[in-house]
Design a protein around this motif. Sequence first.
Motif, PDB file in Angstrom:
ATOM      1  N   PRO A 109     -27.997  -1.776   7.631  1.00 39.57           N
ATOM      2  CA  PRO A 109     -28.579  -2.780   6.726  1.00 39.57           C
ATOM      3  C   PRO A 109     -27.532  -3.390   5.789  1.00 39.57           C
ATOM      4  CG  PRO A 109     -29.038  -0.584   5.914  1.00 39.57           C
ATOM      5  CD  PRO A 109     -28.299  -0.402   7.207  1.00 39.57           C
ATOM      6  N   ILE A 110     -26.538  -4.060   6.362  1.00 37.63           N
ATOM      7  CA  ILE A 110     -25.426  -4.606   5.568  1.00 37.63           C
ATOM      8  C   ILE A 110     -25.127  -6.054   5.949  1.00 37.63           C
ATOM      9  CG2 ILE A 110     -24.300  -2.405   5.018  1.00 37.63           C
ATOM     10  CD1 ILE A 110     -22.588  -2.737   7.498  1.00 37.63           C
ATOM     11  N   GLU A 111     -26.160  -6.769   6.436  1.00 36.10           N
ATOM     12  CA  GLU A 111     -25.928  -8.135   6.917  1.00 36.10           C
ATOM     13  C   GLU A 111     -25.436  -9.069   5.811  1.00 36.10           C
ATOM     14  OE1 GLU A 111     -30.206  -7.466   8.526  1.00 36.10           O
ATOM     15  OE2 GLU A 111     -28.930  -6.425   7.078  1.00 36.10           O
ATOM     16  N   HIS A 112     -25.751  -8.746   4.538  1.00 33.53           N
ATOM     17  CA  HIS A 112     -25.359  -9.627   3.441  1.00 33.53           C
ATOM     18  C   HIS A 112     -23.853  -9.631   3.221  1.00 33.53           C
ATOM     19  CE1 HIS A 112     -25.739  -5.593   1.783  1.00 33.53           C
ATOM     20  NE2 HIS A 112     -24.982  -5.953   0.780  1.00 33.53           N
ATOM     21  N   LEU A 113     -23.156  -8.637   3.778  1.00 31.99           N
ATOM     22  CA  LEU A 113     -21.709  -8.544   3.621  1.00 31.99           C
ATOM     23  C   LEU A 113     -20.993  -9.277   4.748  1.00 31.99           C
ATOM     24  CD1 LEU A 113     -21.315  -4.747   2.745  1.00 31.99           C
ATOM     25  CD2 LEU A 113     -21.219  -6.672   1.140  1.00 31.99           C
ATOM     26  N   ALA A 114     -19.870  -9.918   4.423  1.00 28.17           N
ATOM     27  CA  ALA A 114     -18.989 -10.400   5.465  1.00 28.17           C
ATOM     28  C   ALA A 114     -18.465  -9.185   6.222  1.00 28.17           C
ATOM     29  CB  ALA A 114     -17.827 -11.184   4.853  1.00 28.17           C
ATOM     30  N   PHE A 115     -18.195  -9.347   7.515  1.00 29.59           N
ATOM     31  CA  PHE A 115     -17.755  -8.196   8.309  1.00 29.59           C
ATOM     32  C   PHE A 115     -16.543  -7.515   7.677  1.00 29.59           C
ATOM     33  CE2 PHE A 115     -19.889 -10.722  11.733  1.00 29.59           C
ATOM     34  CZ  PHE A 115     -20.861  -9.789  12.053  1.00 29.59           C
ATOM     35  N   GLU A 116     -15.567  -8.296   7.244  1.00 29.46           N
ATOM     36  CA  GLU A 116     -14.344  -7.725   6.681  1.00 29.46           C
ATOM     37  C   GLU A 116     -14.576  -7.022   5.354  1.00 29.46           C
ATOM     38  OE1 GLU A 116     -13.229 -10.963   9.517  1.00 29.46           O
ATOM     39  OE2 GLU A 116     -14.655 -10.789   7.848  1.00 29.46           O
ATOM     40  N   ASP A 117     -15.719  -7.287   4.697  1.00 27.03           N
ATOM     41  CA  ASP A 117     -16.022  -6.634   3.419  1.00 27.03           C
ATOM     42  C   ASP A 117     -16.736  -5.299   3.587  1.00 27.03           C
ATOM     43  OD1 ASP A 117     -14.841  -8.702   2.050  1.00 27.03           O
ATOM     44  OD2 ASP A 117     -16.728  -9.778   1.698  1.00 27.03           O
ATOM     45  N   VAL A 118     -17.131  -4.959   4.795  1.00 22.87           N
ATOM     46  CA  VAL A 118     -17.754  -3.655   5.057  1.00 22.87           C
ATOM     47  C   VAL A 118     -16.674  -2.589   4.928  1.00 22.87           C
ATOM     48  CG1 VAL A 118     -18.907  -2.247   6.810  1.00 22.87           C
ATOM     49  CG2 VAL A 118     -19.490  -4.676   6.565  1.00 22.87           C
ATOM     50  N   ASN A 119     -16.949  -1.544   4.154  1.00 15.88           N
ATOM     51  CA  ASN A 119     -15.879  -0.594   3.833  1.00 15.88           C
ATOM     52  C   ASN A 119     -15.365   0.197   5.023  1.00 15.88           C
ATOM     53  OD1 ASN A 119     -17.966   1.237   4.192  1.00 15.88           O
ATOM     54  ND2 ASN A 119     -17.972   1.987   2.087  1.00 15.88           N
ATOM     55  N   TYR A 120     -16.093   0.182   6.145  1.00 13.37           N
ATOM     56  CA  TYR A 120     -15.589   0.879   7.328  1.00 13.37           C
ATOM     57  C   TYR A 120     -15.264  -0.088   8.469  1.00 13.37           C
ATOM     58  CZ  TYR A 120     -20.635   0.620   8.465  1.00 13.37           C
ATOM     59  OH  TYR A 120     -21.933   0.209   8.684  1.00 13.37           O
ATOM     60  N   TRP A 121     -15.092  -1.365   8.164  1.00 11.98           N
ATOM     61  CA  TRP A 121     -14.864  -2.360   9.211  1.00 11.98           C
ATOM     62  C   TRP A 121     -13.589  -2.075  10.009  1.00 11.98           C
ATOM     63  CZ3 TRP A 121     -17.384  -5.455  12.132  1.00 11.98           C
ATOM     64  CH2 TRP A 121     -16.729  -6.461  12.850  1.00 11.98           C
ATOM     65  N   GLU A 122     -12.516  -1.696   9.334  1.00 12.84           N
ATOM     66  CA  GLU A 122     -11.264  -1.411  10.043  1.00 12.84           C
ATOM     67  C   GLU A 122     -11.460  -0.258  11.032  1.00 12.84           C
ATOM     68  OE1 GLU A 122      -6.600  -0.172   9.147  1.00 12.84           O
ATOM     69  OE2 GLU A 122      -7.922  -0.750   7.491  1.00 12.84           O
TER      70      GLU A 122
END
Length: 315
Positions: A109-122
Amino acid sequence: MPINIPKQMPAREVLEKEKIFVMDEERASTQDIRPLNILILNLMPEKEKTEVQLLRLLGNSPLQVNITFLHMETHQSKNVSKSHLEQFYKTYSSVKNYYFDGMIITGAPIEHLAFEDVNYWEELTKIMEWTNDHVTSVMHICWGAQAALYHHYGIGKFELPCKCSGIYKHTINDQTIKLVRGFDEVYFAPHSRYTSVSRKEILEHPNLLLLSEGEAGPFIIISKDEKHIMVTGHLEYDTDTLAIEYERDLKKGLDIQMPENYFPNDNAGEQPINMWRSHSHLLFSNWLNYYVYQETPYEQDRKVKVDVPAPEEHK
């Protein structure tokens, strides 16, 4: 045939009450069968509920399935105990040298975040890259589908005017594709998200096929090499999942609409009717059979089951 999960896993009791054939590793090891090894990256906050939903569908198959659950190392889960993760989950660093027949990457449930702003995106991008040569087929669900479309195919997401929540009608664009074999020409599926993806960009992409779409937009997208399957909704949802989410959002004071086509007579006091269960089972069984079992190599030297440590090993 059964799914193979640890004896102590809470989901086991729920599944056994539903008469779903569950087997532990001790019994599975006595059968002269090459099981399918499936990795599940569970990004949902209420992990135990998602475990039951997915295991129920993976257990409805004649194939023996070994399950390994994965959680993110770079993210602290708030709605599940540390002991549950330590007992039943692995991390990417502990599985990266293994090969799996199939993998599921759930929504979040994190659609409001840009992908790169997700803390585990890397970390997630490392995992998605790793799947290219370590997993035979990957199913991506909801936000996981949007993440895959963005990372693998350069297709972004866009915000909707209001939350897409409810049960929506869908049609099949190509009935000859094995993934939807046995599907009705019109079927229903739950959606629960604030963002969507561009139908035009999917249709114009040379490596993608828009297999199914409907009132909620693109629904099932498959890569033409059949490596990646992206499902933008939640066929795995229980009958009451949308009701629970709706009540949760109301308690948070969110300006939220009632899920569409869900409560009888649009009365939240009435019990919803499940109109998607059969297609849920069909989607997962088709995936396991045609895209995992039929495609994966038999040799076990590269397809090794990652053992989940027994509880006493953590003491």
